[in-house]
Design a protein around this motif. Structure first.
Motif, PDB file in Angstrom:
ATOM      1  N   VAL A 230      -1.420   4.742   9.120  1.00 55.49           N
ATOM      2  CA  VAL A 230      -0.047   4.308   9.232  1.00 55.49           C
ATOM      3  C   VAL A 230       0.815   5.388  10.041  1.00 55.49           C
ATOM      4  CG1 VAL A 230       2.033   3.663   8.137  1.00 55.49           C
ATOM      5  CG2 VAL A 230      -0.146   2.798   7.430  1.00 55.49           C
ATOM      6  N   LEU A 231       0.437   6.595   9.340  1.00 54.71           N
ATOM      7  CA  LEU A 231       1.201   7.809   9.958  1.00 54.71           C
ATOM      8  C   LEU A 231       0.779   7.757  11.566  1.00 54.71           C
ATOM      9  CD1 LEU A 231       2.938  10.255   9.698  1.00 54.71           C
ATOM     10  CD2 LEU A 231       0.802  11.681   9.139  1.00 54.71           C
ATOM     11  N   LEU A 232      -0.311   7.468  12.055  1.00 54.90           N
ATOM     12  CA  LEU A 232      -0.773   7.828  13.378  1.00 54.90           C
ATOM     13  C   LEU A 232      -0.339   6.669  14.053  1.00 54.90           C
ATOM     14  CD1 LEU A 232      -4.114   9.676  13.011  1.00 54.90           C
ATOM     15  CD2 LEU A 232      -1.595  10.557  13.757  1.00 54.90           C
ATOM     16  N   GLY A 233       0.095   5.635  13.463  1.00 60.52           N
ATOM     17  CA  GLY A 233       0.311   4.211  14.300  1.00 60.52           C
ATOM     18  C   GLY A 233      -0.933   3.357  14.473  1.00 60.52           C
ATOM     19  N   MET A 234      -1.759   3.459  13.696  1.00 59.28           N
ATOM     20  CA  MET A 234      -2.973   2.717  13.976  1.00 59.28           C
ATOM     21  C   MET A 234      -2.975   1.663  13.092  1.00 59.28           C
ATOM     22  SD  MET A 234      -5.844   4.917  15.453  1.00 59.28           S
ATOM     23  CE  MET A 234      -5.210   6.656  16.511  1.00 59.28           C
ATOM     24  N   LEU A 235      -1.988   1.517  12.089  1.00 51.27           N
ATOM     25  CA  LEU A 235      -2.257   0.421  11.158  1.00 51.27           C
ATOM     26  C   LEU A 235      -0.997   0.191  10.581  1.00 51.27           C
ATOM     27  CD1 LEU A 235      -4.922  -0.439   9.372  1.00 51.27           C
ATOM     28  CD2 LEU A 235      -4.120   0.809   7.774  1.00 51.27           C
TER      29      LEU A 235
ATOM     30  N   GLY B 275       0.912  -6.105   1.304  1.00 56.29           N
ATOM     31  CA  GLY B 275      -0.710  -5.570   0.564  1.00 56.29           C
ATOM     32  C   GLY B 275      -1.773  -5.790   1.526  1.00 56.29           C
ATOM     33  N   ASP B 276      -1.206  -6.262   2.823  1.00 55.80           N
ATOM     34  CA  ASP B 276      -2.422  -6.299   3.589  1.00 55.80           C
ATOM     35  C   ASP B 276      -2.494  -5.157   4.697  1.00 55.80           C
ATOM     36  OD1 ASP B 276      -3.380  -8.689   2.495  1.00 55.80           O
ATOM     37  OD2 ASP B 276      -2.860  -9.989   4.165  1.00 55.80           O
ATOM     38  N   ALA B 277      -3.698  -4.671   5.113  1.00 56.09           N
ATOM     39  CA  ALA B 277      -3.627  -3.840   6.131  1.00 56.09           C
ATOM     40  C   ALA B 277      -3.904  -4.665   7.590  1.00 56.09           C
ATOM     41  CB  ALA B 277      -4.670  -2.724   6.187  1.00 56.09           C
TER      42      ALA B 277
ATOM     43  N   VAL C 254      -2.186  -7.905 -10.312  1.00 57.60           N
ATOM     44  CA  VAL C 254      -2.840  -6.701  -9.479  1.00 57.60           C
ATOM     45  C   VAL C 254      -2.265  -6.698  -8.210  1.00 57.60           C
ATOM     46  CG1 VAL C 254      -5.243  -5.736  -8.713  1.00 57.60           C
ATOM     47  CG2 VAL C 254      -4.889  -6.799 -11.072  1.00 57.60           C
ATOM     48  N   ASP C 255      -2.476  -7.744  -7.395  1.00 57.00           N
ATOM     49  CA  ASP C 255      -1.959  -7.795  -5.894  1.00 57.00           C
ATOM     50  C   ASP C 255      -0.538  -7.189  -5.777  1.00 57.00           C
ATOM     51  OD1 ASP C 255      -3.478  -8.416  -3.964  1.00 57.00           O
ATOM     52  OD2 ASP C 255      -2.025  -9.831  -3.305  1.00 57.00           O
ATOM     53  N   SER C 256       0.354  -7.744  -6.614  1.00 61.64           N
ATOM     54  CA  SER C 256       1.818  -7.321  -6.583  1.00 61.64           C
ATOM     55  C   SER C 256       1.903  -5.787  -6.914  1.00 61.64           C
ATOM     56  CB  SER C 256       2.743  -7.901  -7.495  1.00 61.64           C
ATOM     57  OG  SER C 256       2.584  -7.631  -8.880  1.00 61.64           O
ATOM     58  N   ILE C 257       1.210  -5.290  -7.637  1.00 59.07           N
ATOM     59  CA  ILE C 257       1.143  -3.915  -7.971  1.00 59.07           C
ATOM     60  C   ILE C 257       0.600  -2.960  -6.576  1.00 59.07           C
ATOM     61  CG2 ILE C 257       0.308  -1.756  -9.202  1.00 59.07           C
ATOM     62  CD1 ILE C 257       0.138  -3.571 -11.685  1.00 59.07           C
ATOM     63  N   TYR C 258      -0.526  -3.522  -6.135  1.00 52.78           N
ATOM     64  CA  TYR C 258      -0.977  -3.037  -4.773  1.00 52.78           C
ATOM     65  C   TYR C 258      -0.032  -3.016  -3.820  1.00 52.78           C
ATOM     66  CZ  TYR C 258      -5.767  -1.871  -4.349  1.00 52.78           C
ATOM     67  OH  TYR C 258      -7.024  -1.075  -4.347  1.00 52.78           O
ATOM     68  N   ARG C 259       0.899  -3.808  -3.677  1.00 47.59           N
ATOM     69  CA  ARG C 259       1.806  -4.058  -2.943  1.00 47.59           C
ATOM     70  C   ARG C 259       2.926  -2.954  -3.119  1.00 47.59           C
ATOM     71  NH1 ARG C 259       3.207  -9.743  -3.163  1.00 47.59           N
ATOM     72  NH2 ARG C 259       1.158 -10.029  -2.899  1.00 47.59           N
ATOM     73  N   ILE C 260       3.079  -2.774  -4.301  1.00 48.80           N
ATOM     74  CA  ILE C 260       4.342  -1.600  -4.588  1.00 48.80           C
ATOM     75  C   ILE C 260       3.697  -0.366  -4.117  1.00 48.80           C
ATOM     76  CG2 ILE C 260       5.430  -0.628  -6.463  1.00 48.80           C
ATOM     77  CD1 ILE C 260       5.540  -3.351  -7.894  1.00 48.80           C
ATOM     78  N   LEU C 261       2.543  -0.180  -4.416  1.00 48.86           N
ATOM     79  CA  LEU C 261       1.821   1.242  -4.395  1.00 48.86           C
ATOM     80  C   LEU C 261       1.747   1.567  -2.710  1.00 48.86           C
ATOM     81  CD1 LEU C 261      -1.082   1.464  -6.922  1.00 48.86           C
ATOM     82  CD2 LEU C 261       1.053   3.192  -6.530  1.00 48.86           C
ATOM     83  N   THR C 262       1.462   0.479  -2.170  1.00 47.83           N
ATOM     84  CA  THR C 262       1.287   0.711  -0.427  1.00 47.83           C
ATOM     85  C   THR C 262       2.393   0.534   0.408  1.00 47.83           C
ATOM     86  OG1 THR C 262       0.412  -1.711  -0.197  1.00 47.83           O
ATOM     87  CG2 THR C 262      -1.390  -0.017  -0.576  1.00 47.83           C
ATOM     88  N   GLN C 263       3.243  -0.422   0.067  1.00 44.24           N
ATOM     89  CA  GLN C 263       4.210  -0.916   1.123  1.00 44.24           C
ATOM     90  C   GLN C 263       5.358   0.426   1.298  1.00 44.24           C
ATOM     91  OE1 GLN C 263       6.314  -4.170   0.243  1.00 44.24           O
ATOM     92  NE2 GLN C 263       6.864  -4.697   2.264  1.00 44.24           N
ATOM     93  N   PRO C 264       6.096   0.408   0.223  1.00 40.30           N
ATOM     94  CA  PRO C 264       7.249   1.605   0.625  1.00 40.30           C
ATOM     95  C   PRO C 264       7.032   2.800   0.523  1.00 40.30           C
ATOM     96  CG  PRO C 264       7.531   0.498  -1.351  1.00 40.30           C
ATOM     97  CD  PRO C 264       5.988   0.329  -1.098  1.00 40.30           C
ATOM     98  N   ALA C 265       5.560   3.152   0.739  1.00 36.66           N
ATOM     99  CA  ALA C 265       5.420   4.768   0.255  1.00 36.66           C
ATOM    100  C   ALA C 265       5.910   5.251   1.306  1.00 36.66           C
ATOM    101  CB  ALA C 265       3.750   4.629   0.257  1.00 36.66           C
ATOM    102  N   HIS C 266       6.191   5.244   2.454  1.00 36.85           N
ATOM    103  CA  HIS C 266       6.660   6.155   3.391  1.00 36.85           C
ATOM    104  C   HIS C 266       8.225   6.570   3.522  1.00 36.85           C
ATOM    105  CE1 HIS C 266       2.981   6.731   5.368  1.00 36.85           C
ATOM    106  NE2 HIS C 266       2.683   5.426   5.068  1.00 36.85           N
ATOM    107  N   GLN C 267       8.906   5.696   2.814  1.00 37.16           N
ATOM    108  CA  GLN C 267      10.254   6.245   2.660  1.00 37.16           C
ATOM    109  C   GLN C 267      10.333   7.486   1.791  1.00 37.16           C
ATOM    110  OE1 GLN C 267      11.511   2.386   1.390  1.00 37.16           O
ATOM    111  NE2 GLN C 267      12.569   3.095  -0.314  1.00 37.16           N
TER     112      GLN C 267
END
Lengths: 591, 441
Positions: free
Chosen positions: B333-338, B343-345, B252-265
């Motif tokens: 993330v977009l606004l540079g606050m996070l 998988g951690d914010a 579950v954690d690794s899927i979270y990572r996949i869903l969150t991490q490289p989203a911005h590219q």
């Protein structure tokens, strides 16, 4: 009871903006409108032309009895006329709505066409339709009967067709997908999805239509056309005859019979149907305040009805479903798709070509007919249009002025609502045309009596729509908003300005639009009347139409009808549709 | 990733090759919503399609079933194009899609009726299925009398009664409460694992990570803008799966990572193909559809917890699904606050400042961050400044956005931008006239 008011509010006579083909630009829509309008002009002319050329000789003379003993029979005659017209309307509405909703190309034309057809005063069809029908059946009453039935039909069919069409367009996507993925045949889709989904809208619109049907029935059971006198035995002709002879007791008897029929219909037909239709409500949770009908419970318990249903209807239904399933499959096997398309396309081309030729022909002749009229005639027509415009809008404003406070009072007081609503419904269902002779009887002696009477008839015919909708609007004001107004001590005027008027605005609008169309239609009856052996009339577009049909001036009739239709369409486009947009963007109560 | 690593690959029941969906724009160009994708459904598998909402999962499902035509590429059903066949599939819908005017029994019978089955036969079969899903005794009930869970059981019964080769489920448990959903998942697994139904494969679309891990033998993660297959892996945990088991949590954690991490590219406007001779246009940043208030809440929680939080655990605690949380995370993330790390914010100094500021100061920080990081807002400010009356119609900006997004999306983009710009006091907006006016300092 609250159901009725809410649903009249839903039955918008104007197609909401959603139904316009998506992505169409203004100019495109305008072009379509113009094309469609031309087509309608041509069609109207066609009806007249046929009627005139077939002007046949023989017609039987019917004496309308004034004996109260004939009333049951006369009521039956009228009822049969209304019922036949209603069945025709239903069939036509289903076909029209189905085609318009399932073909994109047909939709582009058929939806604006509905809008325009709705705006054409029904009663100006009267001479053409009557003459045509009498010409087809010159030796029997059948022609006149069919004529009056067709007229009632044109008065009830459009809103039903529109209701079915817009229901079909709002079927949720998932339900469509269910039908596709589980391979429903066309019939099964129609019987199990399309028709049930549209039932509630159709039921409410049917009620409105039949009420409208009574209005026109009164007018078209007895009338003069040129030198010919058409009479059909019925409640309408009974009342008209009684009024023209000044028989007060006969008038009262006629009215009593009329009210009895309407109450009976309400209890025996509409109440049970409304309760039955409740099962077609598209909702996920059961609502609390369900309507009730003793009669339906009786029917439900009566085992004979159930047995008949199981014995006859169910097998027929199953047989139909099976036949269509197999039929569809066989068709799919035997025909190869492209060939069928080709045949269909050619049929389509041929039809389109035929329509175009007919259109051109009719427009050409209509223009020739209209060019026979002199400049002065047109000036006169426009002048009378202005007079009717003033009259209609005065009646509307008067109607709004008394119905808004009354409706708000009823709508915001549940106890008052319980008493007042059935009364209002009763009053609303008595056709104004039935009351008109009596009103004339009282008012004609006064100076400007006909003027007052005309506006009163318009009011009687239309104020109920406004009242129903205002009540519904007032009932829909959320309690917390009312509480907020109270806690911040809004004064009376502030409460109206900031809370009540904005909240009822969309409802009021719906009522006013329906009322406006109705008032224009009523002007034909209201401004010109045969009474006590003479003609009483006041200047206006409605009386121009009536007198033109009386004297057989087809060119004037055609011109005045077109002018009235144009005025109504213009008012719809320029005023009501804009206000609708405003209402749906700014004054929508959202949670 | 390709499906080649699914080792003992028998012939797939349904196979999509270079399947693609795009919509035509009025100007003749096309907007791609699903990038060319390969996908195969094998017998004996429960396959989950996972991704945030609005990413094109349902569109993909509809193309696989033949409900919606593909713009390019094709779907094969046992090796034949799906257009020529009419595949024996069934769909269970998120909204149940029951006919409210038919009883439970009639709802279940309807698909058999459509196949021309005789009344006695179809009644027998329907009753058997109704019994199997636990609806015995409700045959004559109308859907509105049933609870959500019961309704979805009818949906499942209606699907199973046609004995579909592949059972498609479109977010089948999303409209149900947590407990009911869990019960239904269990019942579905019981039917499937116990071979009580002749269905050969199940394809389930979901945005709930745990649901996917509980049910599926194989999970495909979709990325956004345009939708594309982002990851594809097997789940080897034996049934019954323990939600607290180490393997489960790790997955579950690794899927979270996949869903969150490289989203911005991928978080740029969908690529568009233009006709010959048309210049390629610059990519625009796509705004997540959130309101500033939501981000403020997230940052406050983060600041409270020492500046670093595991997203999966946070979602769990707040009873939120990825869907609800991810756009807010994206905004921050977009606004540079996070920042998102594994998988951690992690809160940034700007974010920290924002979380601790009062209302007026927050607006100032937000304004600075928005103008620095959101080109659209910067563009809007400059355009308004260039006008002598400092006022422009929203149509003007809509036209600008229309070059990059579909009609619907550009409307939503503008809505979000107006929301943010108003909060940041960059401009005022009059909804009645649709005019934007520069806020004078």
């Amino acid at each position: 009871m609250s159901d009725l008011t809410l649903s009249t509010a839903q039955a918008t006579p104007l197609p909401p903006a959603v139904t316009r083909p998506a992505g169409s630009r203004w100019s495109w829509a305008l072009l379509i409108d113009i094309a469609v309008f031309l087509f309608v002009c041509a069609a109207i002319f066609g009806v007249y032309a046929i009627g005139r050329s077939w002007l046949g000789p023989v017609h039987p003379h019917v004496e309308i009895s004034q004996n109260p003993g004939v009333l049951p029979l006369y009521a039956l005659f009228s009822l049969v006329r209304i019922s036949v017209a209603y069945v025709l309307s239903l069939v036509f509405a289903l076909a029209y709505g189905y085609v318009a909703a399932s073909s994109r190309r047909a939709e582009i034309i058929m939806v604006p066409l509905l809008d325009i057809l709705q705006s054409i005063p029904v009663l100006s069809f009267l001479p053409g339709v009557m003459l045509a029908m009498v010409a087809i059946f010159p030796h029997s009453q059948l022609g006149v009967e069919l004529g009056s039935i067709l007229l009632i039909f044109t008065g009830q069919v459009w809103n039903m067709a529109f209701s079915f069409y817009s229901s079909l367009k709002t079927i949720p996507r998932e339900l469509h997908e269910v039908a596709i993925i589980y391979r429903f045949s066309r019939w099964q889709r129609f019987a199990e999805l399309d028709l049930p989904f549209s039932t509630i809208g159709l039921v409410w619109n049917s009620m409105m239509s039949v009420a409208g049907g009574w209005f026109f029935l009164m007018a078209c059971e007895m009338f003069v056309l040129g030198n010919r006198d058409f009479r059909l035995p019925g409640l309408g002709s009974f009342l008209q005859t009684a009024a023209s002879h000044g028989h007060t007791s006969a008038i009262l008897w006629g009215l009593a019979a009329m009210i009895a029929v309407i109450v009976l219909l309400d209890q025996v037909v509409w109440r049970p149907i409304i309760v039955w239709a409740d099962k077609f409500k598209f909702e996920q949770v059961e609502s609390s305040g369900a309507a009730q009908s003793t009669l339906l419970q009786l029917i439900g318990r009566a085992s004979i009805v159930l047995r008949l249903y199981r014995l006859i209807l169910q097998p027929v239904f199953h047989w139909l479903t099976l036949t269509f399933t197999l039929g569809a499959r066989r068709a799919a096997e035997t025909f190869s798709a492209p060939k069928q398309n080709l045949v269909r396309r050619w049929i389509g081309y041929l039809l389109a070509a035929g329509v175009l030729v007919g259109l051109g022909f009719a427009v050409f002749h209509a223009v020739r007919e209209l060019s026979d009229l002199h400049r002065e005639d047109y000036d006169e027509l426009l002048e009378s249009a202005a007079l009717s415009f003033l009259r209609v809008n005065t009646a509307l404003i008067l109607g709004a002025l008394w119905t808004i406070p009354a409706g708000v009072a009823i709508g915001s007081n549940p106890r008052l609502a319980r008493i007042a609503q059935p009364l209002v419904q009763m009053a609303a269902s008595i056709p104004a045309t039935a009351l008109f002779p009596i009103i004339l009887l009282f008012l004609l002696g006064l100076r400007g009596g006909l003027e007052i009477a005309a506006m009163l008839l318009m009011l009687l015919g239309t104020q109920w729509y406004i009242l129903f909708n205002v009540i519904a609007g007032a009932m829909a004001i959320p309690t917390d908003l009312k509480e907020a107004a109270q806690i911040y001590r809004f004064r009376s005027w502030d409460r109206w300005r900031h809370l009540i008027l904005p909240a009822i605005f969309p409802y009021l609008l719906t009522g006013m639009v329906t009322a406006s169309g109705g008032a224009w239609n009523a002007s034909i009856v209201a401004e010109y009347f045969h009474f006590q052996g003479r003609i009483v009339s006041t200047a206006g577009l409605g009386s121009t139409i009536s007198s033109a049909s009386d004297s057989g001036r087809f060119d004037v009739l055609l011109a005045s009808t077109l002018i009235m239709a144009t005025v109504v369409v213009l008012i719809n486009r320029l005023l009501w549709r804009r206000l609708y947009r405003l209402a749906s963007s700014r004054f929508k109560l959202e949670t | 990733m390709s499906t080649a690593n699914i080792a003992p690959a028998p012939t797939p029941i349904i196979e999509a090759r270079q399947l693609e969906k795009s919509y035509a724009q009025p100007d003749g160009s096309r907007i791609q919503v699903i990038a060319p994708s390969d996908l195969a459904i094998y017998p004996g598998q429960v396959m989950a399609l996972l991704g945030p909402s609005g990413c094109g999962k349902s569109t993909l499902l509809r193309m696989l079933t033949g409900l919606s035509p593909a713009s390019a590429g094709s779907v094969y059903w046992h090796g034949h194009p799906v257009r020529d066949e009419s595949p024996n599939v069934a769909i269970v819908f998120q909204s149940f899609a029951l006919f409210p005017w038919l009883t439970v029994l009639e709802n279940v019978e309807a698909p058999l009726e459509a196949r021309g089955m005789l009344p006695i036969e179809r009644r027998k079969r329907s009753l058997r299925i109704i019994d199997a899903v636990g609806l015995d005794g409700f045959e004559t009930a109308y859907p509105k009398e049933l609870s959500g869970g019961m309704k979805q059981r009818v949906g499942v019964a209606r699907a199973l009664v046609v004995e579909p080769e592949v059972l498609f489920m479109d977010e089948p448990f999303s409209a149900l409460d947590v407990l009911t959903a869990e019960t239904l998942r269990g019942e579905l697994l019981e039917l499937w694992l116990g071979h009580k139904i002749p269905t050969r494969a199940i394809f389930i679309v979901t945005h709930n990570i745990e649901e996917a891990v509980v049910l599926a033998d194989r999970i495909i993660v979709l990325g956004r803008h345009p939708a594309h297959i982002h990851a594809d892996f097997k789940v080897d945990i034996p049934h019954p799966r323990d939600r607290q088991g180490a393997h489960f949590l790790e997955l579950v954690d690794s899927i979270y990572r996949i869903l969150t991490q490289p989203a911005h590219q991928h978080d740029t406007a969908p690529s568009r193909t233009f006709g010959p001779g048309m210049p390629a246009r610059p990519k625009t940043i796509m705004l997540p559809h959130t309101r500033p208030g939501g981000m403020a809440g997230l940052l406050e929680i983060l600041a409270d917890r020492g500046g670093r939080v595991d997203l999966h655990r946070l979602a769990d605690e707040l009873s939120l699904e990825v869907d609800a949380l991810l756009p807010t995370v994206d905004t921050a993330v977009l606004l540079g606050m996070l920042r998102v790390e594994e998988g951690d914010a992690v809160i940034t100094p700007e974010g920290q400042a924002f979380a601790q500021a009062d209302i007026q100061a927050r607006k100032a920080i937000f304004r600075k961050a928005a103008l620095a990081n959101v080109p659209l807002l910067r563009q809007m400010e400059q355009a308004l400044k260039a006008k002598s009356n400092r006022t422009l119609s929203e149509e003007f900006f809509r036209d600008l956005l229309d070059e990059h997004f579909g009609e619907e999306e550009s409307r939503r983009q503008l809505e979000t931008a107006i929301q943010w710009g108003r909060y940041a006091e960059i401009f005022d907006y009059d909804a009645a006239t649709g005019k934007l006016t520069l806020t004078e300092a």
